[in-house]
Design an enzyme around this catalytic site. Structure first.
Site, mmCIF file in Angstrom:
data_model
loop_
_atom_site.group_PDB
_atom_site.id
_atom_site.type_symbol
_atom_site.label_atom_id
_atom_site.label_comp_id
_atom_site.label_asym_id
_atom_site.label_seq_id
_atom_site.Cartn_x
_atom_site.Cartn_y
_atom_site.Cartn_z
ATOM 1 N N THR B 156 0.862 -1.202 0.000
ATOM 2 C CA THR B 156 0.000 0.000 0.000
ATOM 3 C C THR B 156 0.896 1.249 0.000
ATOM 4 O OG1 THR B 156 -0.243 -0.136 2.394
ATOM 5 C CG2 THR B 156 -2.004 -1.086 1.064
ATOM 6 N N LYS B 182 4.823 -6.733 3.145
ATOM 7 C CA LYS B 182 4.497 -5.322 2.940
ATOM 8 C C LYS B 182 4.359 -4.677 4.311
ATOM 9 C CE LYS B 182 0.952 -3.329 3.089
ATOM 10 N NZ LYS B 182 0.201 -2.486 4.117
ATOM 11 N N THR B 193 3.239 -8.410 12.815
ATOM 12 C CA THR B 193 2.755 -7.172 12.243
ATOM 13 C C THR B 193 2.811 -7.234 10.740
ATOM 14 O OG1 THR B 193 2.894 -4.777 12.398
ATOM 15 C CG2 THR B 193 4.943 -5.942 12.053
ATOM 16 N N GLU B 280 7.790 4.864 7.219
ATOM 17 C CA GLU B 280 7.327 6.110 6.616
ATOM 18 C C GLU B 280 8.259 7.261 6.984
ATOM 19 O OE1 GLU B 280 2.597 4.963 6.168
ATOM 20 O OE2 GLU B 280 3.282 5.932 8.008
ATOM 21 N N ASN B 403 1.464 11.066 6.673
ATOM 22 C CA ASN B 403 0.311 10.704 7.502
ATOM 23 C C ASN B 403 -0.677 11.825 7.767
ATOM 24 O OD1 ASN B 403 0.595 7.859 8.111
ATOM 25 N ND2 ASN B 403 2.598 8.509 8.839
ATOM 26 N N SER B 408 -5.422 6.304 5.789
ATOM 27 C CA SER B 408 -5.016 4.890 5.784
ATOM 28 C C SER B 408 -6.142 4.012 6.280
ATOM 29 C CB SER B 408 -3.780 4.690 6.649
ATOM 30 O OG SER B 408 -4.115 4.813 8.017
#
Lengths: 408, 408
Positions: B156, B182, B193, B280, B403, B408
């Site tokens: 994603t 991913k 996770t 990120e 973010n 998301s």
């Protein structure tokens, strides 16, 4: 105060002077700056003290010594050094604190244990004893200063001076509370956080003052977070001079005790909110209210999981009603929750109810609410009667800019 | 993959095909994008499966169903939807998963419980059943795709495709492992996770595969964090087809079991590191090694407190050897620590030793180390024999940008 003033800043309020309390501010030069950085507050004989301290196990000598001495319940002076936290400085840091206590106690003719010292700023550099000695020498003969100057002098990365006041009637006697605080980052109190000082002229027994402060702390400083990091030096002290002349408060059975405890709580909540309003990089003040939890403490923990979530905080910064991130934060809190009973709202408008997005959810009023400076998030867990409100700020580029440059 | 490629990206490795495993990638159009977003992997009869899942209590239906079915130990297909996490979607979300399981099981002639489904993307929007049905229909007749295409299709916000491989000798038989993963944000595994898939041709009993995966997880996925947020959908599944023809591995007593377990751990660590490298906004890859702790688990918790501290992560982003912030993070971890026994270093150079800044500390080599992309932080608690290494990335403006905009 080198960073731009927080958009959430409040003007410094008119704080009444407190009989028996005299603040002074001088420059010790702990950093290479022109501002005053040593606050010295004298307290008349008979002043009693209560305190709450950081739970960080790597705490400073100031916290260790203060935690021990507050149990004696007596105070004659407070010294706050800004620009150097004197934390993680071993025996050399401890010696500097003891030197200050000795110097002030000799001057005032009191016990060393009646002198309370706090330090805030960079960690790992022993407080320079020569600068401390010369600074205290200046302070001992300085003219009194205003509350606002004292509030500016205890600050480090704060962008505005912070104070709060309240009064209470104890019998026919009005008692007054004035308080100052500093704090902006490394804010995630486990028990207490930041440096906060509360002064009152009330006559109150030490044990009851401690009871009021500890109870207020649980619903104020323990309910805020800026960045989930818990400082090594956090301290909140309450001093009561007794000069108001009220019948001494010994417990909740004393007339006026409820009003006094409420006033202490009021001041603590005001101070806690001011710290969040000066959270590093803050653009929005966020109140998270959790209801329907298994217990109040469970509600507080769920609230803090939401308030500490970087994904929730960046969503609010982006004015995005991203309740999926709130679901995530509820789920990771480690507290009882049932996905299919969970409801989430913003600004009083439910976006999701009992585990499902609302079919007729109108995002327009929520989007308008999120554009404001004061944002609320409502979470109902649908399980029990527990509730809590916690406060935080959004996570913005400002936080990164401040902390990737400044050595704290 | 709309964000700039992480500066810490690694090229996709040459992943060997695994006998009995066939990946396919098609476009279901879960979002309005041109890329493929539905991955369909068929597994030959006899394939066994093990898995670890998020501990987030608000987990998705995919996780609930997968957690139940993995106990049966048998798998014939894996479906991964990207662009929609189908989490917090109540019974409607569950129906979409069951529809996919039914459609694939009917086609393959297997039990529904042998079809594993994962979804990743926005939370709170039920997976559209019509798009899923049409997508699966396409996938059932699609040509096989490469591992790299499969890795891109499950992604994603990832900025690069991630895969890892390892081999082990079991007796005279070489067994091979190929794996894809991913993950980039909402990364703070409590148990597992992200979405990760490990495929091997080894013959292995389900219980032993689960044992290997769970053990590897504890030293890989459970030792990384990007932002302290734990996803609702995290899943790591391991599939073993048995096609290598080795003598089946039933326990650590089986010849070659140690080598196989080590290879699984090796792949898990590679995958976990790749996720951190695509954290990120990441500019630096940080390894935190804690020694001298009361136990290995205590060391891991102290390491995670450091790795989750926004103040430590912003300091590294600013290339600032700010060990005072490391002290703070150690102290807030809630684990045994003694300020006066604590030593802290960067890049193998001690900055502070046994509670005191080193008198002859030379910051030059540390400053040079921090300018690089791979940073190490060493902490010795001086208490016991426990040790752990955890991995994270720095906290930069990129995290905020990603973010505060992306839903998301």
């Amino acid at each position: 105060m080198t960073h731009p003033v927080s958009p959430l800043a409040k003007p410094f309020p008119g704080l009444p002077s407190i009989a028996g309390v005299t603040p002074h501010a001088v420059r010790a030069g702990y950093k290479d700056w022109g501002r005053s950085d040593l606050t010295y507050v004298t307290l008349d004989e008979g002043t009693i003290v209560a305190g709450v301290f950081t739970k960080n196990v790597c705490c400073s000598s100031e916290v260790e010594i203060g935690r021990a001495n507050v149990k004696r319940g007596r105070a004659r002076a407070l010294v706050v050094n800004a620009g150097n936290a004197n934390a993680f400085t071993g025996y050399r840091g401890r010696e500097a604190v003891e030197q200050i206590m000795d110097q002030v106690a000799t001057h005032l003719g009191c016990a060393q244990e009646e002198v309370f010292v706090s330090s805030t700023g960079v960690i790992g550099v022993p407080l320079p004893k020569d600068k401390a000695r010369a600074g205290i020498e200046k302070a001992l003969s300085a003219e009194p200063c205003s509350w606002e100057e004292a509030a500016r002098t205890i600050a480090t990365t704060d962008t505005f001076a912070k104070g709060a006041t309240a009064t209470a009637m104890v019998g026919d006697t009005k008692v007054t509370i004035s308080a100052i605080i500093k704090g902006s980052g490394m804010i995630a109190p486990d028990m207490a956080t930041m440096l906060g000082y509360i002064f009152t002229d009330a006559a109150v027994e030490p044990a009851f003052l401690q009871e009021c402060l500890s109870a207020a702390n649980l619903r104020s400083f323990s309910c805020i977070t800026v960045d989930s990091d818990t400082s090594t030096s956090d301290t909140v002290l309450a001093f009561a001079t007794g000069k108001a002349g009220n019948a001494p408060l010994a417990s909740f059975a004393s007339p006026g005790a409820d009003a006094f405890a409420a006033a202490i709580h009021d001041v603590c909540r005001q101070l806690a909110h001011l710290v969040v309003r000066d959270g590093e990089g803050a653009q929005k003040f966020i109140a998270v209210t959790v209801t329907g939890a298994a217990s109040d403490e469970s509600a507080r923990k769920v609230g803090m999981a939401i308030a500490n979530s970087p994904l929730v905080k960046t969503a609010i910064a982006g004015e995005d009603a991203n309740w999926g991130r709130v679901v995530m934060a509820v789920g990771k809190a480690g507290e009882p929750a049932d996905r299919d009973k969970l409801s989430i709202g913003f600004g009083g408008v439910w976006a999701a109810h009992e585990g499902l997005p609302l079919a007729d959810y109108d995002e327009a009023p929520v989007a308008a609410h999120l554009k404001g400076q004061d944002v609320t998030i409502e979470v109902d867990l649908g399980l029990g009667e527990g509730s809590a409100t916690v406060w935080t700020c959004d996570l913005t580029h400002g936080y990164i800019s401040i902390n990737a440059d400044y050595r704290s």
